[in-house]
Design a protein around this motif. Sequence first.
Motif, short mmCIF file in Angstrom:
data_model
loop_
_atom_site.label_atom_id
_atom_site.label_comp_id
_atom_site.label_asym_id
_atom_site.label_seq_id
_atom_site.Cartn_x
_atom_site.Cartn_y
_atom_site.Cartn_z
N ALA A 82 -6.59 -3.76 -12.05
CA ALA A 82 -5.77 -4.34 -10.98
C ALA A 82 -4.31 -4.47 -11.41
O ALA A 82 -3.39 -4.21 -10.61
CB ALA A 82 -6.32 -5.70 -10.57
N GLY A 83 -4.09 -4.86 -12.67
CA GLY A 83 -2.72 -4.99 -13.15
C GLY A 83 -1.99 -3.67 -13.18
O GLY A 83 -0.82 -3.58 -12.75
N ALA A 84 -2.65 -2.63 -13.66
CA ALA A 84 -2.03 -1.31 -13.69
C ALA A 84 -1.71 -0.83 -12.28
O ALA A 84 -0.61 -0.32 -12.00
CB ALA A 84 -2.96 -0.31 -14.39
N ALA A 85 -2.65 -1.03 -11.35
CA ALA A 85 -2.43 -0.62 -9.97
C ALA A 85 -1.30 -1.41 -9.32
O ALA A 85 -0.47 -0.86 -8.58
CB ALA A 85 -3.71 -0.79 -9.16
N ALA A 86 -1.25 -2.72 -9.60
CA ALA A 86 -0.19 -3.56 -9.03
C ALA A 86 1.18 -3.12 -9.53
O ALA A 86 2.15 -3.06 -8.76
CB ALA A 86 -0.45 -5.02 -9.39
N GLY A 87 1.26 -2.82 -10.82
CA GLY A 87 2.53 -2.35 -11.37
C GLY A 87 2.98 -1.04 -10.75
O GLY A 87 4.16 -0.86 -10.40
N ALA A 131 2.13 0.11 -7.78
CA ALA A 131 2.50 -0.14 -6.38
C ALA A 131 3.89 -0.75 -6.28
O ALA A 131 4.72 -0.34 -5.45
CB ALA A 131 1.47 -1.05 -5.73
N ALA A 132 4.15 -1.74 -7.13
CA ALA A 132 5.46 -2.40 -7.09
C ALA A 132 6.58 -1.44 -7.47
O ALA A 132 7.65 -1.42 -6.85
CB ALA A 132 5.45 -3.61 -8.03
N ASN A 133 6.32 -0.63 -8.48
CA ASN A 133 7.35 0.32 -8.92
C ASN A 133 7.67 1.36 -7.86
O ASN A 133 8.82 1.81 -7.72
CB ASN A 133 6.89 1.02 -10.20
CG ASN A 133 6.81 0.08 -11.39
OD1 ASN A 133 7.41 -0.99 -11.39
ND2 ASN A 133 6.05 0.47 -12.40
N ALA A 134 6.63 1.76 -7.11
CA ALA A 134 6.81 2.81 -6.09
C ALA A 134 7.19 2.24 -4.73
O ALA A 134 7.51 3.01 -3.81
CB ALA A 134 5.53 3.63 -5.96
N GLY A 135 7.11 0.92 -4.58
CA GLY A 135 7.42 0.30 -3.29
C GLY A 135 6.40 0.62 -2.22
O GLY A 135 6.75 0.76 -1.04
N ILE A 136 5.12 0.74 -2.62
CA ILE A 136 4.06 1.05 -1.66
C ILE A 136 3.01 -0.05 -1.66
O ILE A 136 2.97 -0.89 -2.56
CB ILE A 136 3.39 2.41 -1.97
CG1 ILE A 136 2.74 2.39 -3.37
CG2 ILE A 136 4.42 3.54 -1.87
CD1 ILE A 136 1.98 3.66 -3.71
N LYS A 137 2.15 -0.03 -0.66
CA LYS A 137 1.06 -0.99 -0.59
C LYS A 137 0.04 -0.67 -1.69
O LYS A 137 -0.21 0.51 -2.00
CB LYS A 137 0.38 -0.93 0.77
CG LYS A 137 1.26 -1.34 1.93
CD LYS A 137 0.53 -1.18 3.25
CE LYS A 137 1.42 -1.60 4.42
NZ LYS A 137 0.72 -1.43 5.72
N PRO A 138 -0.59 -1.71 -2.28
CA PRO A 138 -1.59 -1.45 -3.33
C PRO A 138 -2.70 -0.51 -2.89
O PRO A 138 -3.19 0.30 -3.68
CB PRO A 138 -2.12 -2.85 -3.65
CG PRO A 138 -0.99 -3.77 -3.32
CD PRO A 138 -0.31 -3.15 -2.13
N ARG A 139 -3.11 -0.58 -1.61
CA ARG A 139 -4.20 0.27 -1.15
C ARG A 139 -3.81 1.75 -1.12
O ARG A 139 -4.67 2.62 -1.02
CB ARG A 139 -4.69 -0.18 0.22
CG ARG A 139 -3.75 0.06 1.37
CD ARG A 139 -4.36 -0.39 2.72
NE ARG A 139 -4.53 -1.84 2.79
CZ ARG A 139 -5.69 -2.46 2.71
NH1 ARG A 139 -6.80 -1.76 2.56
NH2 ARG A 139 -5.75 -3.77 2.77
N HIS A 140 -2.51 2.03 -1.18
CA HIS A 140 -2.05 3.42 -1.12
C HIS A 140 -1.81 4.04 -2.50
O HIS A 140 -1.41 5.20 -2.59
CB HIS A 140 -0.76 3.52 -0.29
CG HIS A 140 -0.98 3.21 1.16
ND1 HIS A 140 0.04 2.79 1.99
CD2 HIS A 140 -2.10 3.25 1.92
CE1 HIS A 140 -0.45 2.59 3.20
NE2 HIS A 140 -1.74 2.86 3.19
#
Length: 480
Positions: A441-446, A448-457
């Motif tokens: 989850a942490g890797a995915a959250a990072g 998503a935040a870096n790319a400016g996209i929703k976590p589900r994407h």
Amino acid sequence: MSEDKPKVQEIRQSEDRFLSSDIFESGRYTFPSRNGSGTVAEPARDVPIYHRCDVLVVGGGPAGTAAALAAARTGADVVVMERYNHLGGLSTGGVVIWIDRMTDWEGRKVIRGFADEIIERLPPEGVAGPDQTLWGVRDPELAKYWRLRTSAFHGIVTWAPTLDPERLKLASQELLIEAGVRIVFHSWAAVPVVQDGAVTGVIFESKEGRQALMANVVVDCTGDGDIFSRAGGAFETDIEEGDVHHSMNTGFMLAGVDMDTWLTFRGTQEEAFAEFTKLGRETLGFFQTPYVSWRNDVALFLGPRQSGLSALDVDDLTEVEVRSHRFMEAHCAFMRKHAPGFQNAWMMLSAPQIGVRHTRRLLGVSRIQRDQWSSGTIRPDEVGVSPSVSPKFPVLSVPYGALVPARLDGLLAAGRHISCDANSHGFMREIPQCWLTGQAAGAAAGLAANAGIKPRHVDPADIRAALRKQGAFVREAGSL
């Protein structure tokens, strides 16, 4: 059920249940029922913003610590918020210092990455468990020896070490500080900030009063789904009252013992041990025998486990604490009088954190289910691999969808409240699995935040690539 004596149920080890303990329920409560009624209006107010970040991890337990480190390793600006004064959650403050199996039944370590890194940070005297050369060994005598030391199941030696909780607190803290994570202790996330169907931060309480912490992505690692449930995310609460994995207690440790003497008695005098446990139940009404710790002179107790009480009810939580402290005293006195190796035992520590095993489980994009255990299928969105409950089953593929809310955006969930059925929850709630889902989850959250996209994407392939860089074990669909 008598009001004077608890109803006790013994849960024995089986293929799907690998803990043995009395579970009991009692209709007695220490305090009378509360008499509150009506409401009080809370005036509207502007809440100052404490900080803004890329990723906010709420809860610094096993999943939260792993999530914060994994997110920081992607280059994100990360904050972890924890209501206690330490990281590690139940693995430290809850004294669940026996870390469950991280190897498959052939001895291959499948829960790696954060798990390896944190354990390697501990000094040798802070880790007790079998040497790597023994993992997967099926020798009956070795398996018997390590089963008494919580590192062998179904006749197979596994990697399931016992750790020094204070060393684990320190190592967890230093890992995050070195990675640039901001740690916020003594703070309780109260209300999520939700805008246009997405979680964008939390309002929290501390000695400074009420403040807000804003983030591009929030990772709910509260263990109880406090953030996603209060944000309107769907969840399940079904439990099995008779299942040891769905009960509560506060763990404790006794010191001044000789565990080698105790283990010799338990392992070589079966009839005497059976009489001993019978006497314990007759004397106390419920009973828990000790587990090993990281030291020969410290014994660990993770029960008796109590059912029929909710970890979402403040009166029930209080009741569990009151009973558990009484259990500690009663067990110490009984063990001093009757248990070999415990003549000089004393009450060392009752856990600062209550041992909650189940409250809410996320309703996610996908879920882990009992009917998937046998297939061995690698999920297309695999972000981790969990050991199975017995040699009858292959390792289990953990999907990213189990961390993603079905509809709520801006949030991921990790730890014991991920999307799974009640039976699968029995092992997916364990500390290594929390490390696994937290790191994913942490890797995915990072990302998503870096790319400016929703976590589900976030593309699961990108998550796997990030996890591999961090030493985690993940596979690709179609590979074996």
